[in-house]
Design an enzyme around this catalytic site. Structure first.
Site, PDB file in Angstrom:
ATOM      1  N   ASP A  17       0.865  -1.190   0.000  1.00  0.00           N
ATOM      2  CA  ASP A  17       0.000   0.000   0.000  1.00  0.00           C
ATOM      3  C   ASP A  17       0.897   1.234   0.000  1.00  0.00           C
ATOM      4  O   ASP A  17       2.093   1.157   0.275  1.00  0.00           O
ATOM      5  CB  ASP A  17      -0.886  -0.017   1.255  1.00  0.00           C
ATOM      6  CG  ASP A  17      -1.771   1.228   1.335  1.00  0.00           C
ATOM      7  OD1 ASP A  17      -2.466   1.524   0.338  1.00  0.00           O
ATOM      8  OD2 ASP A  17      -1.769   1.917   2.368  1.00  0.00           O
ATOM      9  N   SER A  18       0.271   2.383  -0.243  1.00  0.00           N
ATOM     10  CA  SER A  18       1.001   3.647  -0.197  1.00  0.00           C
ATOM     11  C   SER A  18       1.447   3.967   1.227  1.00  0.00           C
ATOM     12  O   SER A  18       2.243   4.881   1.422  1.00  0.00           O
ATOM     13  CB  SER A  18       0.102   4.765  -0.705  1.00  0.00           C
ATOM     14  OG  SER A  18      -1.088   4.811   0.066  1.00  0.00           O
ATOM     15  N   TYR A  49      -0.472   8.642  -2.014  1.00  0.00           N
ATOM     16  CA  TYR A  49      -0.456   8.506  -3.469  1.00  0.00           C
ATOM     17  C   TYR A  49      -1.654   9.247  -4.095  1.00  0.00           C
ATOM     18  O   TYR A  49      -1.587   9.680  -5.238  1.00  0.00           O
ATOM     19  CB  TYR A  49      -0.570   7.030  -3.888  1.00  0.00           C
ATOM     20  CG  TYR A  49       0.672   6.173  -3.734  1.00  0.00           C
ATOM     21  CD1 TYR A  49       1.798   6.609  -3.034  1.00  0.00           C
ATOM     22  CD2 TYR A  49       0.713   4.891  -4.291  1.00  0.00           C
ATOM     23  CE1 TYR A  49       2.912   5.778  -2.901  1.00  0.00           C
ATOM     24  CE2 TYR A  49       1.826   4.071  -4.171  1.00  0.00           C
ATOM     25  CZ  TYR A  49       2.932   4.510  -3.474  1.00  0.00           C
ATOM     26  OH  TYR A  49       4.022   3.694  -3.348  1.00  0.00           O
ATOM     27  N   GLY A  50      -2.736   9.344  -3.330  1.00  0.00           N
ATOM     28  CA  GLY A  50      -4.014   9.856  -3.861  1.00  0.00           C
ATOM     29  C   GLY A  50      -3.958  11.172  -4.604  1.00  0.00           C
ATOM     30  O   GLY A  50      -4.598  11.326  -5.642  1.00  0.00           O
ATOM     31  N   CYS A  80      -3.844  -0.696  -2.113  1.00  0.00           N
ATOM     32  CA  CYS A  80      -4.076   0.738  -2.306  1.00  0.00           C
ATOM     33  C   CYS A  80      -5.049   0.969  -3.473  1.00  0.00           C
ATOM     34  O   CYS A  80      -4.790   0.524  -4.602  1.00  0.00           O
ATOM     35  CB  CYS A  80      -2.737   1.407  -2.618  1.00  0.00           C
ATOM     36  SG  CYS A  80      -2.875   3.180  -2.884  1.00  0.00           S
ATOM     37  N   ASN A  81      -6.141   1.647  -3.197  1.00  0.00           N
ATOM     38  CA  ASN A  81      -7.120   1.933  -4.249  1.00  0.00           C
ATOM     39  C   ASN A  81      -6.522   2.823  -5.333  1.00  0.00           C
ATOM     40  O   ASN A  81      -6.785   2.632  -6.524  1.00  0.00           O
ATOM     41  CB  ASN A  81      -8.348   2.631  -3.655  1.00  0.00           C
ATOM     42  CG  ASN A  81      -9.255   1.694  -2.899  1.00  0.00           C
ATOM     43  OD1 ASN A  81     -10.298   1.293  -3.379  1.00  0.00           O
ATOM     44  ND2 ASN A  81      -8.858   1.318  -1.700  1.00  0.00           N
ATOM     45  N   GLU A 159      -5.768   8.901   9.976  1.00  0.00           N
ATOM     46  CA  GLU A 159      -4.391   8.730  10.458  1.00  0.00           C
ATOM     47  C   GLU A 159      -4.167   9.429  11.783  1.00  0.00           C
ATOM     48  O   GLU A 159      -3.350   9.008  12.593  1.00  0.00           O
ATOM     49  CB  GLU A 159      -3.390   9.194   9.391  1.00  0.00           C
ATOM     50  CG  GLU A 159      -3.481   8.284   8.189  1.00  0.00           C
ATOM     51  CD  GLU A 159      -2.225   8.209   7.344  1.00  0.00           C
ATOM     52  OE1 GLU A 159      -1.265   8.942   7.616  1.00  0.00           O
ATOM     53  OE2 GLU A 159      -2.232   7.401   6.403  1.00  0.00           O
ATOM     54  N   THR A 192      -8.385   2.759   1.265  1.00  0.00           N
ATOM     55  CA  THR A 192      -7.969   1.885   2.376  1.00  0.00           C
ATOM     56  C   THR A 192      -8.416   2.381   3.747  1.00  0.00           C
ATOM     57  O   THR A 192      -8.684   1.587   4.640  1.00  0.00           O
ATOM     58  CB  THR A 192      -6.433   1.807   2.404  1.00  0.00           C
ATOM     59  OG1 THR A 192      -5.907   3.132   2.248  1.00  0.00           O
ATOM     60  CG2 THR A 192      -5.900   0.902   1.330  1.00  0.00           C
ATOM     61  N   HIS A 193      -8.465   3.705   3.910  1.00  0.00           N
ATOM     62  CA  HIS A 193      -8.724   4.256   5.241  1.00  0.00           C
ATOM     63  C   HIS A 193     -10.203   4.291   5.630  1.00  0.00           C
ATOM     64  O   HIS A 193     -10.529   4.360   6.804  1.00  0.00           O
ATOM     65  CB  HIS A 193      -8.196   5.701   5.317  1.00  0.00           C
ATOM     66  CG  HIS A 193      -6.707   5.809   5.260  1.00  0.00           C
ATOM     67  ND1 HIS A 193      -5.963   5.314   4.225  1.00  0.00           N
ATOM     68  CD2 HIS A 193      -5.824   6.373   6.132  1.00  0.00           C
ATOM     69  CE1 HIS A 193      -4.683   5.572   4.443  1.00  0.00           C
ATOM     70  NE2 HIS A 193      -4.574   6.212   5.599  1.00  0.00           N
TER      71      HIS A 193
HETATM   72  N1  DGL Z   1      -4.032   3.961   0.248  1.00  0.00           N
HETATM   73  C1  DGL Z   1      -4.649   5.047  -0.467  1.00  0.00           C
HETATM   74  C2  DGL Z   1      -5.866   4.542  -1.230  1.00  0.00           C
HETATM   75  O1  DGL Z   1      -6.477   3.557  -0.892  1.00  0.00           O
HETATM   76  C3  DGL Z   1      -5.049   6.171   0.485  1.00  0.00           C
HETATM   77  C4  DGL Z   1      -3.886   6.994   0.979  1.00  0.00           C
HETATM   78  C5  DGL Z   1      -3.115   7.642  -0.139  1.00  0.00           C
HETATM   79  O2  DGL Z   1      -3.636   8.590  -0.779  1.00  0.00           O
HETATM   80  O3  DGL Z   1      -2.017   7.198  -0.398  1.00  0.00           O
HETATM   81  O4  DGL Z   1      -6.230   5.135  -2.189  1.00  0.00           O
END
Ligand code: DGL
Length: 280
Positions: A17-18, A49-50, A80-81, A159, A192-193
């Protein structure tokens, strides 16, 4: 690239994941496939990453997968989405391993759940801009109306542990009003969050709206794929209740990761190794 060799069934599953958010997906995996060994990588040094561009997310995702490959994994879950929606298809052919992202399982679950054909999708800016959920939902049923919305403030809220504070309700009310206005009956938690905000989101949306947790769906799909590919760890038949080994790697500040990880997993994570991800 052609998938040539069958990997060892006793090899670990890789989850990346990010950052820390993918632990919501990992925790589903620890329940659904408790006997599997799991290697988790969180790119906390380069999170989030978003808000980033497609090219950068692809570059980072490629490095994350290269690191997973070095760990000798038999199967990879992109938790990670944002990475799943913009990068996975681009890089999947470059690695000799089966990978699954979180978008398709979440999208398919939404298609099954909706009764009124009106589905909401919330996620990061990258996920929403990619239109990945809507694309897959429409492959199954082009008649479904999909309403998409980026909710970037949800990530820092989670977070910082603001999952049941007044601020979380106020922000959720504000973001989700448009989803209420269009009368969706199903909402995909496409980040994810967001499963950690399930309570707040469900209170704001009302209990007539189904919430789809993409991570939960992905753990189910992973189990199915490993079963179909004869890749389940031999412990699945010999000693299915014995928990597998779990290793955690991050690209920066393991201390912060460990604090947040306790909230995400409900228990402490002690053995965390720092990795220089720029080498991959
Ligand atoms: N893990 C990222 C997602 O599911 C959320 C956090 C990010 O933006 O990196 O998109």
């Amino acid at each position: 690239m052609e998938k040539k060799q069958s990997p060892e069934t006793s090899a670990p599953i890789g989850v990346f994941d990010s950052g820390v958010g993918g632990l919501t997906v990992a925790s589903q995996l620890f329940e659904t496939l408790a006997f599997e060994d799991v290697v988790y990588f969180g790119d906390v040094g380069r999170t989030p990453y978003g808000p980033r561009s497609k090219d950068i997310i692809i570059e980072f995702t490629r490095q994350d997968v290269a690191f997973m490959m070095e760990q000798g994994v038999k199967f990879i879950i992109c938790a990670c989405n944002s990475a799943s929606s913009v990068a996975l298809d681009e890089i999947a052919g470059d690695f000799d391993v089966e990978m699954v992202g979180v978008i398709e399982p979440g999208a398919r679950a939404a298609v099954e759940k909706t009764k009124n054909g009106r589905v909401g999708v919330i996620g990061t800016q990258a996920t929403i801009n990619s239109n990945a959920y809507a694309r897959i939902i429409h492959q199954s049923d082009p008649e479904i109306k999909v309403f998409s919305l980026a909710c970037p403030l949800f990530v820092p809220l989670v977070e910082e542990g603001y999952v049941d504070k007044k601020a979380a309700y106020l922000i959720a009310e504000d973001y989700l009003q448009t989803m209420k206005d269009v009368q969706i009956d199903t909402l995909v938690l496409g980040c994810t969050h967001y499963p950690l905000l399930k309570n707040v989101i469900s209170i704001v949306m009302g209990d007539m709206v189904n919430l789809i947790d993409s991570g939960e769906e992905t753990a189910r799909v992973a189990r199915q794929r490993l079963t179909d590919g004869n890749l389940l760890n031999p412990r699945s038949s010999q000693s299915p209740t014995v928990a597998g080994e779990r290793k955690f790697f991050v690209s920066d500040v393991p201390e912060k990761f460990s604090q947040i990880a306790s909230r995400f997993l409900g228990h402490r994570v002690d053995r965390i190794t720092r990795v220089d991800i720029s080498k991959y």
